[in-house]
Design a protein around this motif. Structure first.
Motif, short mmCIF file in Angstrom:
data_model
loop_
_atom_site.label_atom_id
_atom_site.label_comp_id
_atom_site.label_asym_id
_atom_site.label_seq_id
_atom_site.Cartn_x
_atom_site.Cartn_y
_atom_site.Cartn_z
N ALA A 128 26.25 53.90 22.96
CA ALA A 128 26.06 54.57 24.25
C ALA A 128 27.03 55.72 24.44
CB ALA A 128 26.20 53.56 25.38
N ALA A 129 28.23 55.62 23.85
CA ALA A 129 29.22 56.69 23.98
C ALA A 129 28.76 57.97 23.30
CB ALA A 129 30.56 56.24 23.40
N CYS A 130 27.80 57.85 22.42
CA CYS A 130 27.29 59.02 21.70
C CYS A 130 26.05 59.60 22.38
CB CYS A 130 26.96 58.65 20.26
SG CYS A 130 28.38 58.11 19.30
N ARG A 131 25.77 59.16 23.58
CA ARG A 131 24.62 59.67 24.33
C ARG A 131 25.13 60.31 25.62
NH1 ARG A 131 19.57 58.35 22.80
NH2 ARG A 131 19.30 56.75 21.22
N PRO A 132 25.63 61.52 25.55
CA PRO A 132 26.13 62.18 26.77
C PRO A 132 24.99 62.64 27.67
CG PRO A 132 27.03 63.12 24.73
CD PRO A 132 25.86 62.29 24.36
N THR A 133 25.31 63.57 28.57
CA THR A 133 24.34 64.06 29.55
C THR A 133 23.29 64.95 28.87
OG1 THR A 133 26.09 64.05 31.21
CG2 THR A 133 24.10 65.33 31.71
N PRO A 134 22.00 64.76 29.15
CA PRO A 134 20.99 65.65 28.58
C PRO A 134 21.17 67.09 29.04
CG PRO A 134 19.98 63.66 29.45
CD PRO A 134 21.40 63.66 29.92
N SER A 135 20.62 68.01 28.29
CA SER A 135 20.68 69.43 28.65
C SER A 135 19.96 69.68 29.97
CB SER A 135 20.04 70.27 27.55
OG SER A 135 19.87 71.61 27.96
N ASP A 136 20.51 70.60 30.75
CA ASP A 136 19.85 71.01 32.00
C ASP A 136 19.28 72.42 31.91
OD1 ASP A 136 22.25 72.37 31.92
OD2 ASP A 136 22.85 71.88 33.97
N VAL A 137 19.16 72.95 30.69
CA VAL A 137 18.50 74.25 30.53
C VAL A 137 17.03 74.07 30.91
CG1 VAL A 137 17.82 76.04 28.89
CG2 VAL A 137 20.11 75.03 28.76
N PRO A 138 16.52 74.88 31.85
CA PRO A 138 15.24 74.57 32.51
C PRO A 138 14.02 75.12 31.76
CG PRO A 138 16.27 76.43 33.59
CD PRO A 138 17.21 76.01 32.49
N MET A 139 13.61 74.43 30.70
CA MET A 139 12.44 74.86 29.95
C MET A 139 11.19 74.93 30.83
SD MET A 139 11.16 75.81 27.02
CE MET A 139 11.69 75.19 25.42
N GLY A 140 11.04 73.94 31.73
CA GLY A 140 9.86 73.93 32.59
C GLY A 140 9.80 75.12 33.53
N ASP A 141 10.96 75.56 34.04
CA ASP A 141 10.97 76.73 34.92
C ASP A 141 10.56 77.99 34.17
OD1 ASP A 141 11.85 74.99 36.82
OD2 ASP A 141 13.89 75.78 36.95
N ILE A 142 10.97 78.08 32.91
CA ILE A 142 10.56 79.22 32.09
C ILE A 142 9.06 79.16 31.81
CG2 ILE A 142 10.89 80.39 29.87
CD1 ILE A 142 13.76 79.14 29.89
N ALA A 143 8.56 77.93 31.61
CA ALA A 143 7.12 77.77 31.38
C ALA A 143 6.32 78.21 32.60
CB ALA A 143 6.81 76.31 31.04
#
Length: 519
Positions: free
Chosen positions: A366-381
């Motif tokens: 679990a320590a190797c699973r940090p926060t997912p990216s918040d770069v907004p691919m859906g907003d660009i879509a």
């Protein structure tokens, strides 16, 4: 607030119409697909629910369709269609004709026809469960724009068909029957998923027709845009490249589909080209995998994961009416990131019916699973759909996107001072950073590297907060950061990379992030 893409003079619109008609006249002979028959809408009761409904009683938050003036309906669509194969020269030929099928079609439409934009957003359900990723990513735009969403079950694939008989199914046709055998008893999908390409053409042509079987006949559909992500992004590449777009047309010679968004799919990667049938797939390296130029806009939108495999020949960037094409590579995220909130009503429905929740992928610490990216691919879509609409209707070209920079030694993204990949489509999260987007550099995680949230086989891209020392170099304080972030958002809106509602949403998130970052 809608983003205005520009205006054309009456003379320009007239000349554009003449030129488009001339191009249609030069097009090769084509065929109007035979139209399927439709039953529905299928009644929804307390004991008979639509699998994948937007609003699930007792389930996670939804888009609240009634509040937007929308209604959701499900139909069964039946017909016969062909399955195709490759000959020894990898040319498409007939494998089996007139194979019967019955699939399902979910429609989300404005109840008031006067509020309909004229546009249908068409999506094939993913083979795994039948998920509709484009709806999840872009529904805010679809609802405020007055578009109609149509989701069609387009079969399973070889992976989901390998599910052991003792386990719950994962393939879309089989999950339907597992969920509600009585409601979905009419579903009849053949063993070869290659039937999907004719089914796509038939259902698309139906939606534009005046046929009495068309559930949207009263809506006067003017255009249909197709979008897909991962497998279904690759599906549209096959539909275009194998000639279905050119072969199947409306009676006046116009295309059935008026634009395509191909998401997180690289033509040079093995999975970037779906099988033509369950036995044959075009080999990696075959030049026919390169996205073909057609007479409607095609936008390819990739994450960092696909960009590193997107080598070799590419379709040329073009504004020509015969070959409109754009390629966008978005660093700072991996396959499947940024396409929605993660809220899944379908998963809730299945779990309520006893479907197992499933074990965590990979068994990674679990320590190797940090926060997912918040770069907004859906907003660009969302901006891509808006740009495609302006491109298709008014011939207003969208912006050109620079390619992502690749490190020749590692074959991964070339990093800047803060560890973020250079080049590509620059979001505010990357140009005004609070974080590094990449792999976990903790030595404890180097033996068993963390997987992408989308599963194994994809590069890891997570969000790691920059240190206080790094932030002090970049910004004077929280207000300085927010000022620069807002300025970058304004630039992205001006350059048509974002629409204003999504920019406003991102700024609200930035304000929350800033409180945590500047302490």
């Amino acid at each position: 607030m809608k983003l205005e893409m520009g205006q054309m003079s009456l003379r320009s619109q007239f000349m554009y119409a003449i030129l488009f008609g001339w191009l249609l006249a030069l097009a090769p002979p084509s065929t109007m697909p035979k139209l399927p028959k439709v039953i529905g809408p299928i009644p929804v009761t307390a004991d008979s629910q639509i699998l994948g409904a937007e609003d699930v009683p007792g389930g996670p938050p939804s888009a609240n369709l009634p509040a937007h003036g929308y209604v959701e309906e499900e139909y069964f669509v039946s017909g016969t269609a062909n399955i195709y194969q490759y000959d020894s020269n990898w040319n498409r030929t007939l494998k089996q004709a007139n194979v019967p099928y019955t699939t399902r079609m979910v429609i989300r439409r404005p109840t008031d026809r006067a509020k309909f934009s004229g546009t249908v957003q068409y999506e094939c359900g993913h083979p795994q469960m039948g998920n509709t990723g484009n709806w999840n990513a872009t529904k805010d735009y679809i609802l405020r724009h007055g578009d109609i969403f149509v989701g069609v079950m387009c079969g399973a694939d070889l992976i989901t068909r390998r599910t052991p008989a003792t386990a719950p199914p994962t393939g879309a046709p089989f999950v339907l029957k597992w969920f509600d055998a009585k409601r979905y008893a009419p579903i009849d999908w053949p063993e070869d998923d290659g039937i999907r390409y004719d089914v796509i053409a038939q259902t698309g042509a139906l939606l534009k027709s005046k046929d009495k079987s068309n559930p949207l006949a009263a809506y006067n559909v003017q255009r249909i845009y197709c979008a897909g992500w991962s497998f279904t992004g690759s599906l549209w590449r096959v539909y275009i490249n194998e000639g279905f777009h050119d072969e199947y047309r409306m009676p006046n010679g116009s295309p059935i589909f008026d634009g395509y968004l191909l998401g997180i799919s690289s033509s040079t990667f093995s999975g970037g080209y779906d099988p033509l049938n369950n036995d044959q797939n075009l080999p990696v390296g075959n030049p026919r995998r390169v996205t073909k130029s057609v007479d409607v806009p095609v936008i390819e939108q990739m994450s960092e994961n696909e960009a590193i495999t997107n080598f070799g020949p590419q379709a040329p960037e073009s504004d020509d009416l015969k070959s409109r094409h754009r390629l966008y590579e978005v660093p700072g995220l991996t396959h499947g990131n940024g396409l929605g909130s993660g809220v899944n009503g379908m998963r809730f429905q299945l779990t309520q019916h006893g479907y197992p929740a499933g074990a965590a992928r990979g068994g990674v610490n679990a320590a190797c699973r940090p926060t997912p990216s918040d770069v907004p691919m859906g907003d660009i879509a969302i901006a891509s759909l808006s740009n495609m609409d302006a491109w298709a209707r008014k011939n207003i070209p969208p912006p050109h996107g620079p390619r992502m920079k690749i490190d020749p030694a590692t074959k991964l993204g070339l990093k800047d001072t803060y560890g973020n990949t250079e080049g590509g489509l620059r979001t505010a999260q990357l140009d005004v950073p609070l974080a590094r987007y990449g792999d976990n550099l903790d030595p404890a995680c180097t033996v068993q590297r963390p997987q992408s949230p989308a599963g194994s086989g994809f590069i890891s891209v997570w969000r790691f907060s920059l240190s206080q020392e790094q932030l002090a170099v970049l910004y004077k304080n929280k207000d300085d950061y927010l000022s620069k972030f807002k300025k970058r958002l304004d630039e992205l809106v001006k350059d048509h990379w974002l629409l204003q509602p999504e920019a406003d949403k991102q700024f609200e998130i930035a304000k929350v992030n800033a409180v945590a970052a500047f302490r």
